[in-house]
Design an enzyme around this catalytic site. Structure first.
Site, PDB file in Angstrom:
ATOM      1  N   PHE A 221       0.886  -1.173   0.000  1.00  0.00           N
ATOM      2  CA  PHE A 221       0.000   0.000   0.000  1.00  0.00           C
ATOM      3  C   PHE A 221       0.921   1.218   0.000  1.00  0.00           C
ATOM      4  CE2 PHE A 221      -2.213  -3.532   1.810  1.00  0.00           C
ATOM      5  CZ  PHE A 221      -3.540  -3.402   1.432  1.00  0.00           C
ATOM      6  N   ASP A 242      -0.422   0.144  -5.282  1.00  0.00           N
ATOM      7  CA  ASP A 242      -1.482   0.954  -4.683  1.00  0.00           C
ATOM      8  C   ASP A 242      -2.688   0.934  -5.620  1.00  0.00           C
ATOM      9  OD1 ASP A 242      -1.339   3.153  -2.197  1.00  0.00           O
ATOM     10  OD2 ASP A 242      -2.965   3.525  -3.635  1.00  0.00           O
ATOM     11  N   SER A 243      -3.864   1.122  -5.041  1.00  0.00           N
ATOM     12  CA  SER A 243      -5.061   1.142  -5.891  1.00  0.00           C
ATOM     13  C   SER A 243      -5.319   2.530  -6.465  1.00  0.00           C
ATOM     14  CB  SER A 243      -6.278   0.667  -5.089  1.00  0.00           C
ATOM     15  OG  SER A 243      -6.413   1.472  -3.944  1.00  0.00           O
ATOM     16  N   ASN A 273      -5.515  -3.712  -6.686  1.00  0.00           N
ATOM     17  CA  ASN A 273      -6.023  -3.998  -5.353  1.00  0.00           C
ATOM     18  C   ASN A 273      -5.041  -4.960  -4.694  1.00  0.00           C
ATOM     19  OD1 ASN A 273      -7.286  -5.183  -3.156  1.00  0.00           O
ATOM     20  ND2 ASN A 273      -9.311  -5.042  -4.085  1.00  0.00           N
ATOM     21  N   ALA A 274      -4.457  -4.541  -3.589  1.00  0.00           N
ATOM     22  CA  ALA A 274      -3.395  -5.342  -2.972  1.00  0.00           C
ATOM     23  C   ALA A 274      -3.898  -6.709  -2.521  1.00  0.00           C
ATOM     24  CB  ALA A 274      -2.782  -4.580  -1.804  1.00  0.00           C
ATOM     25  N   ASP A 294       1.064  -1.620   4.790  1.00  0.00           N
ATOM     26  CA  ASP A 294       0.615  -0.446   5.558  1.00  0.00           C
ATOM     27  C   ASP A 294      -0.711   0.026   4.982  1.00  0.00           C
ATOM     28  OD1 ASP A 294       0.424   1.839   7.131  1.00  0.00           O
ATOM     29  OD2 ASP A 294       1.793   3.003   5.861  1.00  0.00           O
ATOM     30  N   CYS A 334      -2.986   1.433  11.230  1.00  0.00           N
ATOM     31  CA  CYS A 334      -3.256   2.763  11.789  1.00  0.00           C
ATOM     32  C   CYS A 334      -4.682   2.829  12.333  1.00  0.00           C
ATOM     33  CB  CYS A 334      -2.982   3.857  10.768  1.00  0.00           C
ATOM     34  SG  CYS A 334      -3.859   3.630   9.229  1.00  0.00           S
TER      35      CYS A 334
HETATM   36  N1  SAH Z   1       2.531   3.308   3.258  1.00  0.00           N
HETATM   37  C1  SAH Z   1       2.117   4.604   2.787  1.00  0.00           C
HETATM   38  C2  SAH Z   1       0.763   4.997   3.304  1.00  0.00           C
HETATM   39  C3  SAH Z   1      -0.338   4.090   2.912  1.00  0.00           C
HETATM   40  S1  SAH Z   1      -1.921   4.829   3.091  1.00  0.00           S
HETATM   41  C4  SAH Z   1       3.149   5.636   3.203  1.00  0.00           C
HETATM   42  O1  SAH Z   1       3.926   5.370   4.092  1.00  0.00           O
HETATM   43  O2  SAH Z   1       3.146   6.721   2.636  1.00  0.00           O
HETATM   44  C5  SAH Z   1      -2.930   3.616   2.419  1.00  0.00           C
HETATM   45  C6  SAH Z   1      -2.862   3.509   0.908  1.00  0.00           C
HETATM   46  O3  SAH Z   1      -3.582   2.343   0.564  1.00  0.00           O
HETATM   47  C7  SAH Z   1      -3.493   4.628   0.126  1.00  0.00           C
HETATM   48  O4  SAH Z   1      -2.557   5.153  -0.769  1.00  0.00           O
HETATM   49  C8  SAH Z   1      -4.655   3.972  -0.651  1.00  0.00           C
HETATM   50  O5  SAH Z   1      -4.771   4.467  -1.972  1.00  0.00           O
HETATM   51  C9  SAH Z   1      -4.204   2.551  -0.676  1.00  0.00           C
HETATM   52  N2  SAH Z   1      -5.240   1.520  -0.782  1.00  0.00           N
HETATM   53  C10 SAH Z   1      -6.443   1.462  -0.170  1.00  0.00           C
HETATM   54  N3  SAH Z   1      -7.050   0.289  -0.438  1.00  0.00           N
HETATM   55  C11 SAH Z   1      -6.202  -0.416  -1.230  1.00  0.00           C
HETATM   56  C12 SAH Z   1      -6.252  -1.713  -1.828  1.00  0.00           C
HETATM   57  N4  SAH Z   1      -7.278  -2.521  -1.644  1.00  0.00           N
HETATM   58  N5  SAH Z   1      -5.201  -2.108  -2.573  1.00  0.00           N
HETATM   59  C13 SAH Z   1      -4.132  -1.305  -2.748  1.00  0.00           C
HETATM   60  N6  SAH Z   1      -4.031  -0.077  -2.197  1.00  0.00           N
HETATM   61  C14 SAH Z   1      -5.053   0.360  -1.451  1.00  0.00           C
END
Ligand code: SAH
Length: 391
Positions: A221, A242-243, A273-274, A294, A334
């Site tokens: 993510f 990231d999505s 989608n992760a 994360d 978080c």
């Molecule tokens: N690790 C990052 C913060 C992540 S915030 C840092 O340190 O800067 C969470 C992120 O997850 C966001 O960018 C959001 O777009 C992404 N996200 C939300 N759902 C998701 C999914 N199902 N698959 C992939 N990314 C996702």
């Protein structure tokens, strides 16, 4: 003015009283300074009042503060918050200057990105014209060369029943900049839309993760590449997932920014989608040496905790499946409602289910510029567990 439960909460050191614990339905005007008393009239302190939020009262001081002495108190607290960061965050141009309750300024959040400050007034009180001016004057004095931008969260303004407002520059001309965390450079645009800025609370965790990371790495993510860019310094190959396409576009720009300066592994950015991607990769037998997870907060309410834990478990299970012996898992949450023991428990049952032995290298929280108050658990929300898969 507050019932027994509200009084007990304040006496136990918390700073909030919920609306349901008020004895009068409209004890004060929106955003006013109030003096809080229990049912017997005993003083509990001075607070800022919200006429619409479920958090009706946010305690400011045990002392008797009046409207006349309030500006001075705020100035002192803003100065103290800034001094604290100057002392304890010596090596970064980016940090949270003011963290609401943790700095005894409930409802005020200020982030510094190099020469741009991003300001959030999250309550009726801090949205008052007179208090906005106090805060702004103070910040302009402390950071004379910085552009100051107000970051508006429309949802919060709705909850506080405040008139809609646009994010805007309040001071200076600058709203864009480049900032540095642990020597890694990032673009920042304070007016780039709703979701902007970095996760400054992860600053120290980026460095810690990079200390253990090696080989082939996956950042599930990645947002604008926070972990991925740090991993690229020490790993052979990095994949950032990231999505959000806009987030990945900035991530790519951030990568370019760092290529000029350091040796970096190539980063492959994937929009996906992760959950799906991890499943596919695990099924396909892919392997990694370092995986960072994360995700956004899965549990926004207490009721959502079981579902959230299942989400964390699914992700971490896939990660454990793909990690080579000696591999590093960086598992974050978080969600305030998921406690650290619950999160570790989840990792335990995930390890057991996957048949892997996982040992904890570090249990971490938010960086020092996001300190938690012992009596206000809501200020401690971030968990970051760095663990290693044994052979
Ligand atoms: N690790 C990052 C913060 C992540 S915030 C840092 O340190 O800067 C969470 C992120 O997850 C966001 O960018 C959001 O777009 C992404 N996200 C939300 N759902 C998701 C999914 N199902 N698959 C992939 N990314 C996702």
């Amino acid at each position: 003015m507050v019932n027994q439960r509200g009084a007990a909460r304040l006496r136990a050191g918390h700073l909030w009283v919920y609306r349901s614990d008020l004895l009068e339905s409209a004890p004060a005007p929106a955003g006013a300074m109030v003096h809080v008393r229990d049912e017997r009239g005993r003083k509990l302190g001075s607070a800022l009042y919200s006429s619409s939020s479920q958090i009706a009262i946010r305690l400011l001081s045990a002392d008797e503060i009046t409207e006349a002495t309030l500006p001075d108190l705020l100035r002192r607290r803003i100065g103290a918050a800034s001094d604290f960061r100057r002392q304890w965050v010596p090596d970064s141009d980016s940090y949270r200057v003011i963290f609401s309750e943790s700095d005894q300024l409930p409802g005020l959040v200020v982030d510094r990105y190099n020469d741009v400050l991003s300001l959030q007034m999250l309550t009726q009180a801090f949205d008052r014209d007179d208090l906005r001016k106090v805060v702004l004057d103070c910040l302009a004095e402390l950071f004379p060369d910085a552009g100051i931008v107000e970051h508006v969260d429309p949802h919060i303004r709705q909850l506080e029943q405040l008139p809609a407002r646009e994010s805007q520059i309040l001071c200076g001309e600058r709203s864009q900049t480049i900032f540095t965390m642990n020597g890694v450079r990032f673009h920042f645009d304070a007016l780039a839309g709703q979701k902007t800025g970095a996760f400054l609370d992860q600053r120290e965790n980026y460095a810690a993760a990079a200390g253990y990371a090696h080989g082939e790495a996956l950042d599930g993510f990645t947002y604008q590449g926070g972990f991925a860019l740090h991993l690229a310094r020490v790993c052979q190959a990095v994949t950032g997932v990231d999505s959000s396409r806009p987030a990945l576009e900035i991530a790519e720009q951030n990568e370019q920014l760092n290529l000029e300066q350091h040796r970096c592994a190539e980063i492959e950015w994937i929009e996906a989608n992760a959950f799906d991607l991890l499943k596919d990769y695990a099924t396909a037998g892919r392997q990694y040496d370092t995986i960072v997870l994360d995700p956004p907060a899965f549990a926004k309410t207490k009721r959502a905790v079981p579902t959230a834990l299942r989400g964390y478990k699914e992700l971490n299970l896939r990660a454990l499946k793909m990690l080579r012996p000696g591999g590093i898992l960086v598992a974050c949450s978080c969600s305030f409602h998921v406690s650290e023991p619950e999160f570790i428990d989840m990792l335990g049952s995930t390890a057991a289910d996957s048949g892997r032995r996982l040992r904890i290298l570090e249990k971490r929280g938010a960086a020092i510029d996001h300190p938690a108050l012992v009596n206000v658990p809501e200020t401690a929300y971030l968990k970051c567990v760095i663990a290693q898969v044994l052979a």
